[in-house]
Design a protein around this motif. Sequence first.
Motif, PDB file in Angstrom:
ATOM      1  N   ILE A 160     -25.229  32.016 -11.812  1.00  0.00           N
ATOM      2  CA  ILE A 160     -24.697  32.657 -13.022  1.00  0.00           C
ATOM      3  C   ILE A 160     -25.514  33.908 -13.345  1.00  0.00           C
ATOM      4  N   ARG A 161     -26.828  33.795 -13.177  1.00  0.00           N
ATOM      5  CA  ARG A 161     -27.683  34.957 -13.447  1.00  0.00           C
ATOM      6  C   ARG A 161     -27.296  36.117 -12.523  1.00  0.00           C
ATOM      7  N   ILE A 162     -27.104  35.792 -11.266  1.00  0.00           N
ATOM      8  CA  ILE A 162     -26.767  36.857 -10.309  1.00  0.00           C
ATOM      9  C   ILE A 162     -25.385  37.430 -10.612  1.00  0.00           C
ATOM     10  N   LEU A 163     -24.423  36.544 -10.850  1.00  0.00           N
ATOM     11  CA  LEU A 163     -23.051  37.033 -11.095  1.00  0.00           C
ATOM     12  C   LEU A 163     -22.958  37.841 -12.387  1.00  0.00           C
ATOM     13  N   SER A 164     -23.800  37.514 -13.339  1.00  0.00           N
ATOM     14  CA  SER A 164     -23.730  38.223 -14.623  1.00  0.00           C
ATOM     15  C   SER A 164     -24.259  39.654 -14.507  1.00  0.00           C
ATOM     16  N   ASN A 165     -25.195  39.868 -13.589  1.00  0.00           N
ATOM     17  CA  ASN A 165     -25.714  41.242 -13.385  1.00  0.00           C
ATOM     18  C   ASN A 165     -25.677  41.547 -11.889  1.00  0.00           C
ATOM     19  N   PHE A 166     -24.517  41.536 -11.367  1.00  0.00           N
ATOM     20  CA  PHE A 166     -24.394  41.543  -9.916  1.00  0.00           C
ATOM     21  C   PHE A 166     -25.053  42.773  -9.276  1.00  0.00           C
ATOM     22  N   SER A 190     -21.784  38.040  -1.040  1.00  0.00           N
ATOM     23  CA  SER A 190     -20.746  38.751  -1.794  1.00  0.00           C
ATOM     24  C   SER A 190     -20.486  38.004  -3.103  1.00  0.00           C
ATOM     25  N   ARG A 191     -19.853  38.694  -4.028  1.00  0.00           N
ATOM     26  CA  ARG A 191     -19.538  38.092  -5.328  1.00  0.00           C
ATOM     27  C   ARG A 191     -18.690  36.822  -5.142  1.00  0.00           C
TER      28      ARG A 191
END
Length: 780
Positions: A247-253, A261-262
């Motif tokens: 979630i941390r990565i996806l929130s500030n991709f 990849s996303r």
Amino acid sequence: MGPGRRMKKQGPPATLEQLGLASKSKRKNVDAAAQDGPTRKRKKTTDEPTEVAEPKKLVKLDRKIRQDIDESVAKKPKKAKKQFVNNDAQITVPPPMLIEGFEDEDDEDAPELVDGDLSDANFSQEEDEEVDEMALEDVSSGSGTGSDSVFDSDDPDAGQQKRGAMFSDDEDASDAEAQLTAANIEGLSRKLDQEQADLEADAQAELQDNALQTNIAADSDLLDTAGATTNLAPDLALIRNRITEAIRILSNFSTSNPTKSRSEYTDLLISDICTYYGYNEFLANKLFSLFSPSEAFAFFEANETPRPIVLRTNMLRTNRRTLAQSLINRGVVLQPVGKWSKVGLQIFEAPVPLGATPEYLAGHYILQAASSFLPVMALAPQPNERVLDMAAAPGGKTTYISALMRNTGAVFANDANRKRAKGLIGNIHRLGCKNVIVCNYDAQKAFPKILGGFDRILLDAPCSGTGVIGKDPSVKTSKNERDFLMLPHMQKQLLLAAIDSVDHASKTGGYVVYSTCSVTVDENESVVQYVLRKRPNVKIVETGLPEGFGTEAFKAFEGKKFDEHMNWARRWYPHKENVDGFFVCKLRKVGPSPKGAGVAGAADVNGEASVAINGVSKRAKGTSSAEESATDTKDDDDEFGGFDDEADEQVMQREERKRLRRKGLDPRTVGFKASGKAKTKSKSGSGTEEKSRTNGGTNGVATTVDKAEKKSLPEKANGEASAAEVDLSKVSGSTTLEKKARAGQVVSEKPKETKLKSKNKDKTETTKRGKKGPAPASGA
Ligand SMILES: C[S@@+](CC[C@H](N)C(=O)[O-])C[C@H]1O[C@@H](n2cnc3c(N)ncnc32)[C@H](O)[C@@H]1O
């Protein structure tokens, strides 16, 4: 009895104060009340002797442990008993108090309890017992046949944890357990600790073994898909870490240096959500798609606990202040549910079973999820109206409607499930609702055929229950792709039926409220959008609920655009408002339904159901039927202006030409003029010959042909057959598929023999005529 699971874990739902909606002075009052309650309760709880609670816990211990306990009890029972102090004498019932936080405005809605009302509350004891038994039994009977797959936000059975939290299981404790002493418990506790430690050590050793075998233990990359789930039992702590990391990565991709990849991160996240929270992949995907990753996490987390217990004051019997005071006197810790409701009380602690207090039995309140107040508030039924609650059992909303109408007018409470419909009766009696009529029909088929012309209709539709997972976790695994095809299909049918059953000319209403306890778009915005397309005589209006309470519904979703006013519909979520997930949309009917709407929308969804045989108006409420018929012709052009008239005309002309030919007539020789003819047909929508004449039948032929056609149709008891055909012209504006289906149905309305006869006749006449050309018009 201590606080229940939900009470410990859940705070109160966000009140309007938290939403920044309340004035400061009022907020003070509420806070004061909230502080008052818990303080009193705490005193009482600590005063209670502990032996009441402890045996209950032990009921769940396995047999071996019970044996140990028994042995232990046998060894030193007396010594342990000494350690107990009987605190009974210290337990005090809090004196009656005037509670703050219940503003005077609460009383605005309180009815003046006239003698009649009170006599209702004072059933004879025998009668009381009978009714209450029935109510309790029925209410707890849960979803019955045919609705096992559908959800009811107030269904007590759906929330068994809720009952667990509120009702004492003390009766189940065995005698042996009742003799337990503190010393035994202490010993037992040590034993259990030891066993637990052994188990953990074993598990750890096993994990290490597995790790050695699979060589995956020291994976430093948290987001490597291996690791957490390779072992037989997933390492939930590791999975949770991975979830938060993804979630941390996806929130500030862009800024978090991703190595995948996303979509890979998303897939991994959803897969972990399935493992961690126990959803099937289909549902996890569906729910995840509604939110940003971090909000989805909050949603899934919130679903792990049930929502707070709320009760609704029955204003037919009492008012909120009086009820709150009575319950506080029984040691219940409560506070108003929020500024948005004048009747709700949120319960924090209850030392008494809330489903069996004298106040409950006398019908002063009903246990009801806070969110299920909302559709009724949006419906805003008025005294003396005629209201339909289309899917009503077990009656939480029906009884609220009845109360808002102050026992005037008429509320038709319908449910397709017979057992549940019966359950309604118990609640209606207990709460003293005298304006309710219970019926048991499949609303898809029954309305408006048997009854229509309502001032307001509530459709609290059967749904998947994705808003009440906290109450019924089985939804996580039981709902699949098929459910999300079948349920929206049924919901569309029901909503069309609701629209066709409401009186657009009602002086006070003309509203339909659609609600579900589901958060999926398929069951909410998509359903509303569908009916808006099928019924251009309907528009979305504002719910009238307090500003800022709830979230606007989607105006677009996954590439689909919805009505420009779809944001007037509202959504509520467990993680935002701490209420069950809910959707409410209010619709206003601004013109009559198409003639073909008697059996609502049946044709277009499955392509084979019958065309409406009879118009809404014929059996609708006296005045409205007349009004609808009267306005039909007038409104056709305006209200249904959105229809594709040109396409309709072509279909109608083609049908007309076919019909003439079947009669052995040549459309050209009988003066069939394409546009004029179509118009004639369209205007004959009322089904009366006279109407088709006065509404501009281009020539006598049309009327004559109508007559002939009528003769060839089977005589139906109520003379509906011809209406079925003319309905075709009114059901314009539908998709080509639907038109085809409807055209087919019109034909299939005629009996086979008639068709055969007609064909033979055609043949005979053609043979007779040979190549001499068509028969003269006079032959018709
Ligand atoms: C969400 S529950 C209604 C809860 C109710 N409004 C209340 O507040 O107590 C949905 C209800 O729809 C009923 N139902 C399902 N299909 C139906 C149909 N075709 N016609 C009428 N009722 C139906 C179910 O039996 C179920 O009781």
